[in-house]
Enzyme design. Structure first.
Site, short mmCIF file in Angstrom:
data_model
loop_
_atom_site.label_atom_id
_atom_site.label_comp_id
_atom_site.label_asym_id
_atom_site.label_seq_id
_atom_site.Cartn_x
_atom_site.Cartn_y
_atom_site.Cartn_z
CD GLN A 125 -3.06 0.87 0.33
OE1 GLN A 125 -3.54 -0.23 0.17
NE2 GLN A 125 -3.50 1.94 -0.31
CG PHE A 126 2.14 3.47 -3.66
CD1 PHE A 126 2.23 4.83 -3.92
CD2 PHE A 126 1.25 2.71 -4.40
CE1 PHE A 126 1.42 5.42 -4.89
CE2 PHE A 126 0.45 3.28 -5.36
CZ PHE A 126 0.54 4.64 -5.61
CB THR A 127 -1.83 5.32 -1.09
OG1 THR A 127 -2.49 4.24 -0.45
CG2 THR A 127 -1.92 5.17 -2.60
#
Length: 147
Positions: free
Chosen positions: A78-80
């Site tokens: 989940q890079f966000t």
């Protein structure tokens, strides 16, 4: 490294309408890897995740760990979680680690957890649909830099 941990009664992840992984009672972990993260961050997060007491005992008190209940973990990249929204209204993701290096740490994080518990995973970098039946709801955010 940021781990958003949700206590779930079940969770599953799909890619292009194809189920990739599914768990029953346990944790859904959304894992964000930042550009300054290292293997040391994994060594801080994994023991804490395994020892968190987020499941209810016979008295209804959150007193049991995921290992105590023989739970499962579903890890989704989940890079966000690395979003920086200080300027404007569109988040910047410059604090996220580049995908090549982040995938190495993501896989190592999962490998470390698998030494102790059943772990399923999404597909790193894919556009995924994640179904989470949050139990409680209970959601915890762990930041390895604060441990």
């Amino acid at each position: 490294m940021i781990a958003l941990i949700q206590r779930v009664s079940s969770s599953r992840v799909s890619v292009a309408n194809q189920e990739i992984a599914k768990i029953n009672r346990g944790y859904n972990i959304l894992l964000g890897i930042l550009k300054d993260d290292t293997f040391d961050d994994i060594q801080k997060l994994v023991p804490k995740i395994l020892k968190l007491r987020l499941f209810s005992d016979e008295c209804g008190k959150m007193n049991l760990s995921i290992k105590d209940i023989d739970g499962e973990i579903l890890v989704v990249s989940q890079f966000t979680l690395a979003a920086n929204y200080k300027k404007g209204n569109r988040p910047s993701f410059t604090d996220a680690m580049n995908p090549t290096d982040a995938k190495i740490l993501y896989k190592e994080f999962i490998k470390e957890l698998k030494d102790y518990i059943e772990v399923k995973e999404g597909i790193f970098g894919a556009s995924m649909s994640v179904e989470i039946i949050n139990d409680g709801p209970v959601t915890i955010i762990l930041d390895s830099k604060k441990l």
